[in-house]
Design an enzyme around this catalytic site. Sequence first.
Site, PDB file in Angstrom:
ATOM      1  N   ILE A 156      35.983  44.088  24.594  1.00 19.44           N
ATOM      2  CA  ILE A 156      36.059  45.312  23.782  1.00 19.44           C
ATOM      3  C   ILE A 156      37.339  45.299  22.943  1.00 19.44           C
ATOM      4  O   ILE A 156      37.320  45.622  21.752  1.00 19.44           O
ATOM      5  CB  ILE A 156      36.003  46.571  24.678  1.00 19.44           C
ATOM      6  CG1 ILE A 156      34.661  46.633  25.416  1.00 19.44           C
ATOM      7  CG2 ILE A 156      36.236  47.831  23.853  1.00 19.44           C
ATOM      8  CD1 ILE A 156      34.582  47.696  26.504  1.00 19.44           C
ATOM      9  N   ARG A 232      39.826  52.893  31.414  1.00 24.90           N
ATOM     10  CA  ARG A 232      39.553  53.737  32.569  1.00 24.90           C
ATOM     11  C   ARG A 232      40.704  54.720  32.747  1.00 24.90           C
ATOM     12  O   ARG A 232      41.861  54.392  32.478  1.00 24.90           O
ATOM     13  CB  ARG A 232      39.412  52.899  33.846  1.00 24.90           C
ATOM     14  CG  ARG A 232      38.050  52.232  34.006  1.00 24.90           C
ATOM     15  CD  ARG A 232      36.944  53.241  34.334  1.00 24.90           C
ATOM     16  NE  ARG A 232      35.668  52.608  34.598  1.00 24.90           N
ATOM     17  CZ  ARG A 232      34.700  52.407  33.697  1.00 24.90           C
ATOM     18  NH1 ARG A 232      34.873  52.820  32.444  1.00 24.90           N
ATOM     19  NH2 ARG A 232      33.571  51.832  34.021  1.00 24.90           N
ATOM     20  N   ASP A 256      39.168  59.120  26.073  1.00 26.18           N
ATOM     21  CA  ASP A 256      37.719  59.147  26.324  1.00 26.18           C
ATOM     22  C   ASP A 256      37.426  59.118  27.820  1.00 26.18           C
ATOM     23  O   ASP A 256      36.312  59.407  28.230  1.00 26.18           O
ATOM     24  CB  ASP A 256      37.063  57.924  25.650  1.00 26.18           C
ATOM     25  CG  ASP A 256      35.539  57.944  25.742  1.00 26.18           C
ATOM     26  OD1 ASP A 256      34.945  59.033  25.546  1.00 26.18           O
ATOM     27  OD2 ASP A 256      34.934  56.893  26.027  1.00 26.18           O
ATOM     28  N   GLU A 261      36.581  62.032  36.580  1.00 26.01           N
ATOM     29  CA  GLU A 261      35.511  62.521  35.695  1.00 26.01           C
ATOM     30  C   GLU A 261      34.411  63.175  36.520  1.00 26.01           C
ATOM     31  O   GLU A 261      34.116  62.713  37.619  1.00 26.01           O
ATOM     32  CB  GLU A 261      34.941  61.344  34.897  1.00 26.01           C
ATOM     33  CG  GLU A 261      35.971  60.751  33.959  1.00 26.01           C
ATOM     34  CD  GLU A 261      35.454  59.542  33.192  1.00 26.01           C
ATOM     35  OE1 GLU A 261      34.250  59.252  33.239  1.00 26.01           O
ATOM     36  OE2 GLU A 261      36.264  58.891  32.545  1.00 26.01           O
ATOM     37  N   HIS A 279      33.848  60.764  27.792  1.00 21.43           N
ATOM     38  CA  HIS A 279      33.426  59.384  28.131  1.00 21.43           C
ATOM     39  C   HIS A 279      32.165  58.987  27.352  1.00 21.43           C
ATOM     40  O   HIS A 279      31.093  58.800  27.940  1.00 21.43           O
ATOM     41  CB  HIS A 279      33.193  59.248  29.645  1.00 21.43           C
ATOM     42  CG  HIS A 279      33.191  57.827  30.117  1.00 21.43           C
ATOM     43  ND1 HIS A 279      33.597  57.458  31.384  1.00 21.43           N
ATOM     44  CD2 HIS A 279      32.820  56.680  29.500  1.00 21.43           C
ATOM     45  CE1 HIS A 279      33.473  56.146  31.511  1.00 21.43           C
ATOM     46  NE2 HIS A 279      32.995  55.646  30.387  1.00 21.43           N
TER      47      HIS A 279
HETATM   48  P1  NAP Z   1      37.186  42.384  29.720  1.00 19.85           P
HETATM   49  O1  NAP Z   1      36.537  41.536  28.681  1.00 19.85           O
HETATM   50  O2  NAP Z   1      37.259  41.882  31.119  1.00 19.85           O
HETATM   51  O3  NAP Z   1      38.657  42.750  29.203  1.00 19.85           O
HETATM   52  C1  NAP Z   1      39.617  43.335  30.019  1.00 19.85           C
HETATM   53  C2  NAP Z   1      40.972  42.782  29.596  1.00 19.85           C
HETATM   54  O4  NAP Z   1      41.977  43.438  30.358  1.00 19.85           O
HETATM   55  C3  NAP Z   1      41.112  41.289  29.824  1.00 19.85           C
HETATM   56  O5  NAP Z   1      41.497  40.684  28.638  1.00 19.85           O
HETATM   57  C4  NAP Z   1      42.193  41.156  30.900  1.00 19.85           C
HETATM   58  O6  NAP Z   1      43.013  40.028  30.603  1.00 19.85           O
HETATM   59  C5  NAP Z   1      42.951  42.484  30.771  1.00 19.85           C
HETATM   60  N1  NAP Z   1      43.474  42.931  32.060  1.00 19.85           N
HETATM   61  C6  NAP Z   1      42.807  43.096  33.216  1.00 19.85           C
HETATM   62  N2  NAP Z   1      43.616  43.516  34.178  1.00 19.85           N
HETATM   63  C7  NAP Z   1      44.838  43.632  33.620  1.00 19.85           C
HETATM   64  C8  NAP Z   1      46.114  44.023  34.118  1.00 19.85           C
HETATM   65  N3  NAP Z   1      46.291  44.361  35.401  1.00 19.85           N
HETATM   66  N4  NAP Z   1      47.159  44.048  33.256  1.00 19.85           N
HETATM   67  C9  NAP Z   1      46.995  43.674  31.964  1.00 19.85           C
HETATM   68  N5  NAP Z   1      45.805  43.275  31.433  1.00 19.85           N
HETATM   69  C10 NAP Z   1      44.761  43.254  32.262  1.00 19.85           C
HETATM   70  O7  NAP Z   1      36.473  43.787  29.816  1.00 19.85           O
HETATM   71  P2  NAP Z   1      35.754  44.621  28.653  1.00 19.85           P
HETATM   72  O8  NAP Z   1      34.311  44.282  28.634  1.00 19.85           O
HETATM   73  O9  NAP Z   1      36.548  44.508  27.417  1.00 19.85           O
HETATM   74  O10 NAP Z   1      35.874  46.101  29.273  1.00 19.85           O
HETATM   75  C11 NAP Z   1      37.130  46.651  29.567  1.00 19.85           C
HETATM   76  C12 NAP Z   1      37.003  47.982  30.277  1.00 19.85           C
HETATM   77  O11 NAP Z   1      36.596  48.989  29.365  1.00 19.85           O
HETATM   78  C13 NAP Z   1      35.929  48.049  31.364  1.00 19.85           C
HETATM   79  O12 NAP Z   1      36.382  47.491  32.588  1.00 19.85           O
HETATM   80  C14 NAP Z   1      35.662  49.531  31.489  1.00 19.85           C
HETATM   81  O13 NAP Z   1      36.483  50.081  32.489  1.00 19.85           O
HETATM   82  C15 NAP Z   1      36.044  50.072  30.116  1.00 19.85           C
HETATM   83  N6  NAP Z   1      34.871  50.599  29.388  1.00 19.85           N
HETATM   84  C16 NAP Z   1      34.893  51.878  28.918  1.00 19.85           C
HETATM   85  C17 NAP Z   1      33.814  52.362  28.203  1.00 19.85           C
HETATM   86  C18 NAP Z   1      33.795  53.739  27.648  1.00 19.85           C
HETATM   87  O14 NAP Z   1      32.717  54.286  27.476  1.00 19.85           O
HETATM   88  N7  NAP Z   1      34.928  54.324  27.333  1.00 19.85           N
HETATM   89  C19 NAP Z   1      32.690  51.563  27.992  1.00 19.85           C
HETATM   90  C20 NAP Z   1      32.706  50.273  28.471  1.00 19.85           C
HETATM   91  C21 NAP Z   1      33.804  49.800  29.170  1.00 19.85           C
HETATM   92  P3  NAP Z   1      43.739  39.224  31.791  1.00 19.85           P
HETATM   93  O15 NAP Z   1      42.681  38.904  32.789  1.00 19.85           O
HETATM   94  O16 NAP Z   1      44.365  38.022  31.122  1.00 19.85           O
HETATM   95  O17 NAP Z   1      44.767  40.164  32.323  1.00 19.85           O
HETATM   96  C1  8YV Z   2      29.466  53.809  31.138  1.00 13.87           C
HETATM   97  C2  8YV Z   2      31.408  52.402  30.966  1.00 13.87           C
HETATM   98  O1  8YV Z   2      28.520  52.937  31.609  1.00 13.87           O
HETATM   99  O2  8YV Z   2      30.376  50.279  30.825  1.00 13.87           O
HETATM  100  C3  8YV Z   2      31.299  50.961  31.319  1.00 13.87           C
HETATM  101  O3  8YV Z   2      32.149  50.499  32.082  1.00 13.87           O
HETATM  102  O4  8YV Z   2      32.340  53.060  31.275  1.00 13.87           O
HETATM  103  C4  8YV Z   2      30.359  53.065  30.186  1.00 13.87           C
HETATM  104  O5  8YV Z   2      29.618  52.225  29.382  1.00 13.87           O
HETATM  105  C5  8YV Z   2      28.857  54.943  30.437  1.00 13.87           C
HETATM  106  O6  8YV Z   2      29.890  55.808  30.128  1.00 13.87           O
HETATM  107  C6  8YV Z   2      27.804  55.655  31.216  1.00 13.87           C
HETATM  108  O7  8YV Z   2      28.209  56.942  31.531  1.00 13.87           O
END
Ligand code: NAP
Ligand code: 8YV
Length: 313
Positions: A156, A232, A256, A261, A279
């Site tokens: 992301i 998160r 967000d 939550e 969210h």
């Molecule tokens: P991802 O590809 O695994 O990216 C997470 C990044 O965070 C990695 O580059 C990782 O790099 C870094 N990271 C992990 N732990 C860390 C730490 N302790 N300190 C510093 N950097 C750290 O995951 P993604 O698919 O981008 O998703 C990321 C997060 O977005 C999800 O886990 C979820 O919680 C959140 N999310 C939110 C929504 C929403 O609706 N708002 C939707 C989808 C996801 P390193 O391993 O090198 O540290």
């Molecule tokens: C949730 C998310 O699934 O993929 C994640 O980690 O936080 C979101 O995509 C979504 O908010 C459903 O409520």
Amino acid sequence: MSMQDHIIIVNQFHPETLERLDSTYKTHHLWKLRHPEQNQLLESLEGRCRVAASASWICDPIIYRLKSLELIAAFGVGVDGVDLETTQNLNIRVTNTPGVLDDGVADLAMALVLATMRNIVAANKFSRDGQWSEGPFPFGTSMAGKTLGIAGLGRIGSAIALRAEPFKMNIAYHNRQPRRLPYTFCESLEDLAQISDILVCVLPGGDETDNLINASVLKKLGPSGILVNVGRGNSIDDDALIDSLRSGSIKAAGLDVYKNEPQIPDAYKTLDNVILLPHIGSATEETRRAMGHLVFDNIKAFLQSGTLISEVK
Ligand code: NAP
Ligand code: 8YV
């Protein structure tokens, strides 16, 4: 795959996907039952059910009692709701929905960046309240030439960086490990905050990221700094952020996600310099449908051939 395959639906997530699972398999909706009936259901499915589907951010631990469980197919990418230590110990495989939501969440992150920098929410209120006739709306901040810091530059985060480039922004990031990317890597979150005008947080949940965005990071961001969180809620020290927003030691924030939550700390609601979203990062018809397809396809592949498309390792 057969019509006789049993699937436990642990909780309610995406109605369209649940309907598709209902019409393809013999589904059992655990979340509709009270506790004693849940135990009875799990006992009755012992040895006959290998698969459960659940939201990724929450998963009822009662499911781990089912000894024949082999797969939890999670809807969402952040699997902080699944106890991965337990699933590993019990040899339960876990899938999530990576990749298909990157664009949707990155769009929303940019919406929060734009909305906070140009004060869009207040400007809308200003127009509606008839304040324009009393004088112009205060100036915002330009994107071009500013540094966008990304805490957690993964899937992301990379999609956010790609969007920030045509806005002529400089991009910096902090991960535990640097990546081969043409962006400035910072060894610590403090260093990243120090050089960032806007800090966008996309960190995953879990103990390791608890309160990483703390008073010291916010102080480095400074009085013209903006914080956006689409990762998160656990990664933000709320007391520190509320203090910083209240005292003006950072300028604004766009959130967000939150720790508990759907509860949002009341103190945020008293502040005009924070935008609070419920969210909705992945909440578009297209994105949620794509997430649902991936849940379905993982289950189908597992039941047909024991393979998985997107296993959490
Ligand atoms: P991802 O590809 O695994 O990216 C997470 C990044 O965070 C990695 O580059 C990782 O790099 C870094 N990271 C992990 N732990 C860390 C730490 N302790 N300190 C510093 N950097 C750290 O995951 P993604 O698919 O981008 O998703 C990321 C997060 O977005 C999800 O886990 C979820 O919680 C959140 N999310 C939110 C929504 C929403 O609706 N708002 C939707 C989808 C996801 P390193 O391993 O090198 O540290
Ligand atoms: C949730 C998310 O699934 O993929 C994640 O980690 O936080 C979101 O995509 C979504 O908010 C459903 O409520």
